[in-house]
Design a protein around this motif. Structure first.
Motif, PDB file in Angstrom:
ATOM      1  N   ALA A 287       0.813  -1.224   0.000  1.00  0.00           N
ATOM      2  CA  ALA A 287       0.000   0.000   0.000  1.00  0.00           C
ATOM      3  C   ALA A 287       0.842   1.268   0.000  1.00  0.00           C
ATOM      4  O   ALA A 287       0.373   2.324  -0.436  1.00  0.00           O
ATOM      5  CB  ALA A 287      -0.936  -0.004   1.206  1.00  0.00           C
ATOM      6  N   SER A 288       2.089   1.181   0.467  1.00  0.00           N
ATOM      7  CA  SER A 288       2.913   2.385   0.617  1.00  0.00           C
ATOM      8  C   SER A 288       3.272   3.034  -0.713  1.00  0.00           C
ATOM      9  O   SER A 288       3.700   4.193  -0.742  1.00  0.00           O
ATOM     10  CB  SER A 288       4.193   2.058   1.393  1.00  0.00           C
ATOM     11  OG  SER A 288       5.064   1.222   0.638  1.00  0.00           O
ATOM     12  N   ASP A 289       3.106   2.327  -1.822  1.00  0.00           N
ATOM     13  CA  ASP A 289       3.391   2.896  -3.140  1.00  0.00           C
ATOM     14  C   ASP A 289       2.178   3.599  -3.738  1.00  0.00           C
ATOM     15  O   ASP A 289       2.258   4.161  -4.827  1.00  0.00           O
ATOM     16  CB  ASP A 289       3.885   1.789  -4.080  1.00  0.00           C
ATOM     17  CG  ASP A 289       4.482   2.331  -5.378  1.00  0.00           C
ATOM     18  OD1 ASP A 289       5.124   3.398  -5.336  1.00  0.00           O
ATOM     19  OD2 ASP A 289       4.301   1.689  -6.434  1.00  0.00           O
ATOM     20  N   MET A 290       1.045   3.579  -3.053  1.00  0.00           N
ATOM     21  CA  MET A 290      -0.188   4.158  -3.591  1.00  0.00           C
ATOM     22  C   MET A 290      -0.243   5.657  -3.337  1.00  0.00           C
ATOM     23  O   MET A 290      -0.039   6.104  -2.203  1.00  0.00           O
ATOM     24  CB  MET A 290      -1.410   3.481  -2.966  1.00  0.00           C
ATOM     25  CG  MET A 290      -1.599   2.058  -3.406  1.00  0.00           C
ATOM     26  SD  MET A 290      -3.096   1.334  -2.697  1.00  0.00           S
ATOM     27  CE  MET A 290      -3.246  -0.148  -3.678  1.00  0.00           C
ATOM     28  N   THR A 291      -0.537   6.419  -4.357  1.00  0.00           N
ATOM     29  CA  THR A 291      -0.790   7.869  -4.351  1.00  0.00           C
ATOM     30  C   THR A 291       0.432   8.714  -4.014  1.00  0.00           C
ATOM     31  O   THR A 291       0.363   9.941  -4.086  1.00  0.00           O
ATOM     32  CB  THR A 291      -1.944   8.261  -3.399  1.00  0.00           C
ATOM     33  OG1 THR A 291      -1.533   8.174  -2.037  1.00  0.00           O
ATOM     34  CG2 THR A 291      -3.173   7.383  -3.610  1.00  0.00           C
ATOM     35  N   LEU A 292       1.570   8.104  -3.656  1.00  0.00           N
ATOM     36  CA  LEU A 292       2.681   8.874  -3.098  1.00  0.00           C
ATOM     37  C   LEU A 292       3.344   9.790  -4.118  1.00  0.00           C
ATOM     38  O   LEU A 292       3.537  10.985  -3.861  1.00  0.00           O
ATOM     39  CB  LEU A 292       3.717   7.928  -2.484  1.00  0.00           C
ATOM     40  CG  LEU A 292       4.896   8.588  -1.767  1.00  0.00           C
ATOM     41  CD1 LEU A 292       4.416   9.506  -0.654  1.00  0.00           C
ATOM     42  CD2 LEU A 292       5.844   7.533  -1.204  1.00  0.00           C
ATOM     43  N   LEU A 293       3.718   9.271  -5.274  1.00  0.00           N
ATOM     44  CA  LEU A 293       4.411  10.096  -6.265  1.00  0.00           C
ATOM     45  C   LEU A 293       3.532  11.258  -6.728  1.00  0.00           C
ATOM     46  O   LEU A 293       4.028  12.352  -7.021  1.00  0.00           O
ATOM     47  CB  LEU A 293       4.834   9.242  -7.460  1.00  0.00           C
ATOM     48  CG  LEU A 293       5.553   9.967  -8.596  1.00  0.00           C
ATOM     49  CD1 LEU A 293       6.811  10.679  -8.104  1.00  0.00           C
ATOM     50  CD2 LEU A 293       5.897   8.985  -9.718  1.00  0.00           C
ATOM     51  N   ASP A 294       2.236  11.036  -6.767  1.00  0.00           N
ATOM     52  CA  ASP A 294       1.315  12.046  -7.281  1.00  0.00           C
ATOM     53  C   ASP A 294       1.361  13.342  -6.486  1.00  0.00           C
ATOM     54  O   ASP A 294       1.081  14.418  -7.016  1.00  0.00           O
ATOM     55  CB  ASP A 294      -0.109  11.476  -7.275  1.00  0.00           C
ATOM     56  CG  ASP A 294      -1.050  12.264  -8.165  1.00  0.00           C
ATOM     57  OD1 ASP A 294      -0.613  12.753  -9.226  1.00  0.00           O
ATOM     58  OD2 ASP A 294      -2.230  12.402  -7.794  1.00  0.00           O
ATOM     59  N   VAL A 295       1.751  13.264  -5.199  1.00  0.00           N
ATOM     60  CA  VAL A 295       1.767  14.470  -4.368  1.00  0.00           C
ATOM     61  C   VAL A 295       2.789  15.484  -4.879  1.00  0.00           C
ATOM     62  O   VAL A 295       2.634  16.700  -4.680  1.00  0.00           O
ATOM     63  CB  VAL A 295       2.024  14.101  -2.894  1.00  0.00           C
ATOM     64  CG1 VAL A 295       3.459  13.702  -2.662  1.00  0.00           C
ATOM     65  CG2 VAL A 295       1.647  15.235  -1.961  1.00  0.00           C
ATOM     66  N   SER A 296       3.830  15.021  -5.579  1.00  0.00           N
ATOM     67  CA  SER A 296       4.860  15.933  -6.080  1.00  0.00           C
ATOM     68  C   SER A 296       4.366  16.787  -7.245  1.00  0.00           C
ATOM     69  O   SER A 296       5.033  17.755  -7.632  1.00  0.00           O
ATOM     70  CB  SER A 296       6.107  15.149  -6.506  1.00  0.00           C
ATOM     71  OG  SER A 296       5.829  14.306  -7.600  1.00  0.00           O
ATOM     72  N   LEU A 297       3.199  16.467  -7.773  1.00  0.00           N
ATOM     73  CA  LEU A 297       2.640  17.231  -8.893  1.00  0.00           C
ATOM     74  C   LEU A 297       1.593  18.254  -8.450  1.00  0.00           C
ATOM     75  O   LEU A 297       1.148  19.078  -9.249  1.00  0.00           O
ATOM     76  CB  LEU A 297       2.019  16.277  -9.919  1.00  0.00           C
ATOM     77  CG  LEU A 297       3.030  15.478 -10.745  1.00  0.00           C
ATOM     78  CD1 LEU A 297       2.348  14.288 -11.425  1.00  0.00           C
ATOM     79  CD2 LEU A 297       3.696  16.362 -11.796  1.00  0.00           C
ATOM     80  N   ILE A 298       1.222  18.217  -7.177  1.00  0.00           N
ATOM     81  CA  ILE A 298       0.172  19.128  -6.703  1.00  0.00           C
ATOM     82  C   ILE A 298       0.539  20.602  -6.895  1.00  0.00           C
ATOM     83  O   ILE A 298      -0.306  21.389  -7.353  1.00  0.00           O
ATOM     84  CB  ILE A 298      -0.158  18.831  -5.220  1.00  0.00           C
ATOM     85  CG1 ILE A 298      -0.761  17.439  -5.074  1.00  0.00           C
ATOM     86  CG2 ILE A 298      -1.121  19.884  -4.668  1.00  0.00           C
ATOM     87  CD1 ILE A 298      -1.047  17.037  -3.632  1.00  0.00           C
ATOM     88  N   PRO A 299       1.778  21.053  -6.596  1.00  0.00           N
ATOM     89  CA  PRO A 299       2.090  22.477  -6.785  1.00  0.00           C
ATOM     90  C   PRO A 299       2.064  22.921  -8.246  1.00  0.00           C
ATOM     91  O   PRO A 299       2.084  24.124  -8.521  1.00  0.00           O
ATOM     92  CB  PRO A 299       3.524  22.604  -6.219  1.00  0.00           C
ATOM     93  CG  PRO A 299       3.717  21.408  -5.357  1.00  0.00           C
ATOM     94  CD  PRO A 299       2.916  20.319  -5.998  1.00  0.00           C
ATOM     95  N   HIS A 300       1.997  21.973  -9.169  1.00  0.00           N
ATOM     96  CA  HIS A 300       2.016  22.290 -10.587  1.00  0.00           C
ATOM     97  C   HIS A 300       0.648  22.073 -11.230  1.00  0.00           C
ATOM     98  O   HIS A 300       0.530  22.116 -12.466  1.00  0.00           O
ATOM     99  CB  HIS A 300       3.068  21.431 -11.293  1.00  0.00           C
ATOM    100  CG  HIS A 300       4.387  21.448 -10.577  1.00  0.00           C
ATOM    101  ND1 HIS A 300       5.267  22.504 -10.677  1.00  0.00           N
ATOM    102  CD2 HIS A 300       4.956  20.570  -9.695  1.00  0.00           C
ATOM    103  CE1 HIS A 300       6.333  22.260  -9.911  1.00  0.00           C
ATOM    104  NE2 HIS A 300       6.158  21.101  -9.308  1.00  0.00           N
ATOM    105  N   ALA A 301      -0.378  21.861 -10.382  1.00  0.00           N
ATOM    106  CA  ALA A 301      -1.745  21.631 -10.858  1.00  0.00           C
ATOM    107  C   ALA A 301      -1.796  20.493 -11.861  1.00  0.00           C
ATOM    108  O   ALA A 301      -2.531  20.536 -12.846  1.00  0.00           O
ATOM    109  CB  ALA A 301      -2.336  22.909 -11.458  1.00  0.00           C
ATOM    110  N   LYS A 302      -0.991  19.472 -11.614  1.00  0.00           N
ATOM    111  CA  LYS A 302      -0.939  18.306 -12.478  1.00  0.00           C
ATOM    112  C   LYS A 302      -1.164  17.048 -11.655  1.00  0.00           C
ATOM    113  O   LYS A 302      -1.175  17.077 -10.418  1.00  0.00           O
ATOM    114  CB  LYS A 302       0.414  18.212 -13.191  1.00  0.00           C
ATOM    115  CG  LYS A 302       0.631  19.283 -14.252  1.00  0.00           C
ATOM    116  CD  LYS A 302      -0.276  19.060 -15.453  1.00  0.00           C
ATOM    117  CE  LYS A 302      -0.023  20.052 -16.564  1.00  0.00           C
ATOM    118  NZ  LYS A 302      -0.932  19.827 -17.722  1.00  0.00           N
TER     119      LYS A 302
END
Length: 285
Positions: free
Chosen positions: A200-215
């Motif tokens: 489960a630890s691989d879920m949604t994690l990388l996506d947080v790095s795109l939040i400041p770029h509205a992506k």
């Protein structure tokens, strides 16, 4: 037990080919590549089967080398690096089609008492009041790809605390929290709960790095892939109880995003920490 959880347990029940050689299968997902969390969890299971039960995992550090082929089994080769008085170390290589697709080092420790401290758990809404997968799948405010991801049948239930980043498309602080747990009660094997938590630890994690770029990783103009993964187990935890996965991203650059996560149980205990760097490349550049 749900069909998805039964399938996950089967995927984690590796076949022993030799003393330190194991083979794992893949679930029937229709995906083009193997989910990274699956390889992390299977490698952890392989390593753990070569270590005494009184030495639980305390950390793993891994690299994703090539995309996994979901049509082919994965062979896990375990190397016994160290068996000390307090610590045990294993190195695991995952192989498909004659090539290494993943490598990790896993460390184990006898249970000891010592100094202890931790940060407070973030104050967020309880999971019972948040939308579940079926609700999210019907939510017309979020993109179809996001709704499909959260709404599909899966072995891990996900309940995001705040979905505004998907619904309004605005750039905001690089932080995201999601409640998660196995979709059914698991056997009382602590090693299995650690493996499911690793999954489960691989879920949604990388996506947080795109939040400041509205992506988002769901955007067609973003190429995203996990590059490495580190996980520390601080305390025992049940993966079939609700756990809060509080994530943030302090930096991104060079087409890479760096993200961190803290996993808390309902009592506010920090049970695990995660760090990951991944590819977040704008397509066409």
């Amino acid at each position: 037990m749900t069909e998805a959880v039964t399938e996950l347990l089967a995927v984690l029940d590796l076949e022993r080919l030799e003393i330190d050689l194991f083979r794992g299968g893949n679930p029937k997902t229709g995906w083009k590549r193997v989910f990274g969390g699956q390889v992390v969890a299977q490698a952890l299971v392989a390593a753990t089967r070569t270590v005494p039960d009184d030495r639980p995992t305390h950390s793993l550090h891994a690299y994703f080398l090539l995309p996994g082929d979901p049509r082919a089994p994965i062979v896990y080769e375990v190397e016994r690096i160290r068996d000390g008085h307090s610590f045990t170390t294993r190195r695991v290589k995952a192989i498909q089609h004659g090539r290494a697709i993943f490598a990790t080092t896993v460390s184990y420790q006898v249970v000891e008492d010592g100094f202890a401290h931790q940060p407070p758990m973030p104050a967020v809404a309880d999971p019972e009041g948040l939308a579940d997968g079926r609700d999210l799948a019907r939510d017309g405010r979020i993109p179809a790809a996001v709704a499909a991801y959260f709404g599909r049948p899966r072995p891990i239930l996900l309940r995001p605390v705040d979905l505004r980043r998907y619904s309004d498309g605005e750039a905001r602080e690089a932080a995201f929290s999601v409640w998660l747990r196995a979709a059914a009660t698991l056997p009382d094997d602590p090693a299995l709960h650690r493996a499911v938590l690793a999954y489960a630890s691989d879920m949604t994690l990388l996506d947080v790095s795109l939040i400041p770029h509205a992506k988002s990783v769901f955007d067609a103009d973003v190429q995203a892939a996990s590059l490495d993964h580190a996980l520390w187990f601080h305390r025992p935890a049940r993966a079939d109880d609700w756990l809060l996965y509080a994530q943030d991203s302090p930096a991104a650059g060079g087409a890479r995003g760096f993200a961190r996560g803290q996993i808390f149980d309902r009592a506010g205990n920090l049970v695990a920490s995660v760090a990951q760097e991944g590819l977040i490349r704008p397509r066409g550049e």
